[in-house]
Design a protein around this motif. Structure first.
Motif, PDB file in Angstrom:
ATOM      1  N   LEU A 253       0.836  -1.204   0.000  1.00  0.00           N
ATOM      2  CA  LEU A 253       0.000   0.000   0.000  1.00  0.00           C
ATOM      3  C   LEU A 253       0.868   1.250   0.000  1.00  0.00           C
ATOM      4  O   LEU A 253       0.580   2.222  -0.710  1.00  0.00           O
ATOM      5  CB  LEU A 253      -0.920  -0.004   1.222  1.00  0.00           C
ATOM      6  N   LEU A 254       1.945   1.224   0.771  1.00  0.00           N
ATOM      7  CA  LEU A 254       2.859   2.361   0.813  1.00  0.00           C
ATOM      8  C   LEU A 254       3.501   2.587  -0.550  1.00  0.00           C
ATOM      9  O   LEU A 254       3.643   3.740  -0.992  1.00  0.00           O
ATOM     10  CB  LEU A 254       3.935   2.116   1.871  1.00  0.00           C
ATOM     11  N   VAL A 255       3.869   1.501  -1.232  1.00  0.00           N
ATOM     12  CA  VAL A 255       4.451   1.620  -2.572  1.00  0.00           C
ATOM     13  C   VAL A 255       3.500   2.350  -3.505  1.00  0.00           C
ATOM     14  O   VAL A 255       3.884   3.275  -4.235  1.00  0.00           O
ATOM     15  CB  VAL A 255       4.798   0.225  -3.140  1.00  0.00           C
ATOM     16  N   ASN A 256       2.240   1.941  -3.489  1.00  0.00           N
ATOM     17  CA  ASN A 256       1.255   2.561  -4.378  1.00  0.00           C
ATOM     18  C   ASN A 256       1.021   4.028  -4.029  1.00  0.00           C
ATOM     19  O   ASN A 256       0.834   4.868  -4.915  1.00  0.00           O
ATOM     20  CB  ASN A 256      -0.063   1.788  -4.323  1.00  0.00           C
ATOM     21  N   LEU A 257       1.036   4.354  -2.749  1.00  0.00           N
ATOM     22  CA  LEU A 257       0.847   5.744  -2.337  1.00  0.00           C
ATOM     23  C   LEU A 257       1.992   6.624  -2.816  1.00  0.00           C
ATOM     24  O   LEU A 257       1.784   7.774  -3.226  1.00  0.00           O
ATOM     25  CB  LEU A 257       0.723   5.835  -0.811  1.00  0.00           C
ATOM     26  N   LEU A 258       3.203   6.093  -2.783  1.00  0.00           N
ATOM     27  CA  LEU A 258       4.380   6.892  -3.113  1.00  0.00           C
ATOM     28  C   LEU A 258       4.665   6.960  -4.610  1.00  0.00           C
ATOM     29  O   LEU A 258       5.315   7.904  -5.071  1.00  0.00           O
ATOM     30  CB  LEU A 258       5.615   6.331  -2.388  1.00  0.00           C
TER      31      LEU A 258
ATOM     32  N   GLY B 215      11.684  13.909 -17.782  1.00  0.00           N
ATOM     33  CA  GLY B 215      12.700  14.835 -18.262  1.00  0.00           C
ATOM     34  C   GLY B 215      13.089  15.828 -17.186  1.00  0.00           C
ATOM     35  O   GLY B 215      13.361  15.451 -16.044  1.00  0.00           O
ATOM     36  N   ARG B 216      13.089  17.108 -17.532  1.00  0.00           N
ATOM     37  CA  ARG B 216      13.482  18.144 -16.582  1.00  0.00           C
ATOM     38  C   ARG B 216      12.286  18.913 -16.035  1.00  0.00           C
ATOM     39  O   ARG B 216      12.426  20.041 -15.561  1.00  0.00           O
ATOM     40  CB  ARG B 216      14.449  19.114 -17.255  1.00  0.00           C
ATOM     41  N   SER B 217      11.124  18.329 -16.089  1.00  0.00           N
ATOM     42  CA  SER B 217       9.925  18.999 -15.598  1.00  0.00           C
ATOM     43  C   SER B 217      10.040  19.266 -14.100  1.00  0.00           C
ATOM     44  O   SER B 217      10.210  18.330 -13.312  1.00  0.00           O
ATOM     45  CB  SER B 217       8.691  18.142 -15.868  1.00  0.00           C
ATOM     46  N   PRO B 218       9.958  20.520 -13.659  1.00  0.00           N
ATOM     47  CA  PRO B 218      10.036  20.827 -12.221  1.00  0.00           C
ATOM     48  C   PRO B 218       8.937  20.134 -11.421  1.00  0.00           C
ATOM     49  O   PRO B 218       9.159  19.736 -10.273  1.00  0.00           O
ATOM     50  CB  PRO B 218       9.880  22.350 -12.169  1.00  0.00           C
ATOM     51  N   THR B 219       7.764  19.984 -12.016  1.00  0.00           N
ATOM     52  CA  THR B 219       6.665  19.325 -11.323  1.00  0.00           C
ATOM     53  C   THR B 219       6.985  17.866 -11.047  1.00  0.00           C
ATOM     54  O   THR B 219       6.752  17.358  -9.939  1.00  0.00           O
ATOM     55  CB  THR B 219       5.369  19.415 -12.155  1.00  0.00           C
ATOM     56  N   VAL B 220       7.535  17.182 -12.039  1.00  0.00           N
ATOM     57  CA  VAL B 220       7.882  15.768 -11.873  1.00  0.00           C
ATOM     58  C   VAL B 220       9.020  15.610 -10.866  1.00  0.00           C
ATOM     59  O   VAL B 220       8.991  14.733  -9.994  1.00  0.00           O
ATOM     60  CB  VAL B 220       8.275  15.143 -13.227  1.00  0.00           C
TER      61      VAL B 220
ATOM     62  N   ALA C 115      10.763  14.013  -5.519  1.00  0.00           N
ATOM     63  CA  ALA C 115      11.503  14.345  -4.303  1.00  0.00           C
ATOM     64  C   ALA C 115      10.624  14.173  -3.056  1.00  0.00           C
ATOM     65  O   ALA C 115      11.076  13.668  -2.023  1.00  0.00           O
ATOM     66  CB  ALA C 115      12.030  15.773  -4.381  1.00  0.00           C
ATOM     67  N   ILE C 116       9.365  14.575  -3.162  1.00  0.00           N
ATOM     68  CA  ILE C 116       8.442  14.417  -2.028  1.00  0.00           C
ATOM     69  C   ILE C 116       8.251  12.941  -1.703  1.00  0.00           C
ATOM     70  O   ILE C 116       8.260  12.536  -0.531  1.00  0.00           O
ATOM     71  CB  ILE C 116       7.097  15.086  -2.349  1.00  0.00           C
ATOM     72  N   SER C 117       8.087  12.108  -2.734  1.00  0.00           N
ATOM     73  CA  SER C 117       7.896  10.678  -2.510  1.00  0.00           C
ATOM     74  C   SER C 117       9.141  10.037  -1.900  1.00  0.00           C
ATOM     75  O   SER C 117       9.050   9.197  -1.001  1.00  0.00           O
ATOM     76  CB  SER C 117       7.537   9.986  -3.832  1.00  0.00           C
TER      77      SER C 117
ATOM     78  N   ALA D 114       9.297  11.044   1.731  1.00  0.00           N
ATOM     79  CA  ALA D 114       8.322  10.301   2.525  1.00  0.00           C
ATOM     80  C   ALA D 114       8.786   8.873   2.770  1.00  0.00           C
ATOM     81  O   ALA D 114       8.587   8.321   3.867  1.00  0.00           O
ATOM     82  CB  ALA D 114       6.969  10.304   1.820  1.00  0.00           C
ATOM     83  N   LEU D 115       9.418   8.258   1.770  1.00  0.00           N
ATOM     84  CA  LEU D 115       9.934   6.902   1.938  1.00  0.00           C
ATOM     85  C   LEU D 115      11.021   6.857   2.997  1.00  0.00           C
ATOM     86  O   LEU D 115      11.012   5.977   3.878  1.00  0.00           O
ATOM     87  CB  LEU D 115      10.484   6.395   0.603  1.00  0.00           C
ATOM     88  N   VAL D 116      11.960   7.795   2.934  1.00  0.00           N
ATOM     89  CA  VAL D 116      13.066   7.822   3.903  1.00  0.00           C
ATOM     90  C   VAL D 116      12.537   8.041   5.314  1.00  0.00           C
ATOM     91  O   VAL D 116      12.952   7.358   6.265  1.00  0.00           O
ATOM     92  CB  VAL D 116      14.079   8.917   3.524  1.00  0.00           C
ATOM     93  N   VAL D 117      11.619   8.981   5.478  1.00  0.00           N
ATOM     94  CA  VAL D 117      11.047   9.257   6.803  1.00  0.00           C
ATOM     95  C   VAL D 117      10.329   8.030   7.340  1.00  0.00           C
ATOM     96  O   VAL D 117      10.458   7.674   8.521  1.00  0.00           O
ATOM     97  CB  VAL D 117      10.086  10.461   6.731  1.00  0.00           C
TER      98      VAL D 117
END
Length: 216
Positions: A47-52, A139-144, A149-151, A154-157
């Motif tokens: 479930l965590l994998v799918n969320l991230l 690619g270099r999309s800031p959104t992606v 980075a957020i995912s 969250a995984l590391v935390v």
């Protein structure tokens, strides 16, 4: 017309992330269960994998502006082309890469630590491989980049926070564990990029050789 053509490319990439990633997860779990008799990741970890990997990253890919958006390149995009063989290829590559990265991380960790640690490294490798592929697609999309980075954060935390880690059946990892997961993710993603290009180049050379031979 260009905007709509670009949309189909983004749709294809997002669908490949969702379907291909899930197929890779299923393949990894089935293979691991067949080998050891127990699933390499538990239900909470899945479930965590799918969320991230399926929420913010896939949404960012779907909404991004495709790279090299020119009328000439996007002329070949569209519902039939984008969701046909091209989509099947992207799904297959992503599924195989995801399963390979997770399996590599889990196999190495199984030989060097406890089952709980191996499951944790497998979880990190599974998420890392999918996010690495998302970065390649985006690619270099800031959104992606931001969503990825957020995912990752969250995984590391989740893994490194004692109480939260135990809740998901994990244990905090040291440098070796993180290095194992990261190497597996980068290696599998690198192969997913390099092998198709190599096959394409070989195919072009064979076609050119046959064409030259036919002219002679």
């Amino acid at each position: 017309i260009v905007e709509w053509r670009a949309m189909w490319e983004s749709v294809r990439s997002a669908v490949a992330i969702l379907v291909g990633g899930n197929l890779g997860e299923i393949g990894f779990i089935l293979a691991g269960t067949a080998v050891t008799g127990t699933s390499p990741v538990n239900a909470r970890q899945l479930l965590l994998v799918n969320l991230l990997t399926d929420m913010a990253p896939a949404l960012a890919i779907a909404l991004r502006e495709p790279p090299d958006k020119t009328p000439e390149r996007l002329l070949h995009e569209g519902p039939d082309a984008s969701l046909g063989d091209a989509l099947i290829r992207e799904i297959a590559v992503r599924a195989g890469t995801t399963a390979a990265g997770a399996a590599a991380a889990w196999t190495v960790a199984s030989m060097t630590g406890t089952p709980t640690r191996a499951r944790t490294v497998a979880l990190a490798g599974l998420v890392g491989t999918q996010l690495a592929q998302t970065l390649v697609s985006g690619g270099r999309s800031p959104t992606v980049v931001g969503a990825t980075a957020i995912s990752i954060g969250a995984l590391v935390v989740t893994i490194q926070t004692p109480g939260l880690s135990q809740f998901f059946g994990c244990r905090p990892l040291g440098p070796v564990g993180w290095a194992t997961a990261t190497s597996a993710a980068i290696g599998a993603t690198g192969l997913s990029v390099g092998v198709p290009r190599l096959v394409e180049q070989v195919g072009r050379r064979i076609a050119d050789h046959d064409s030259a031979a036919g002219m002679l």
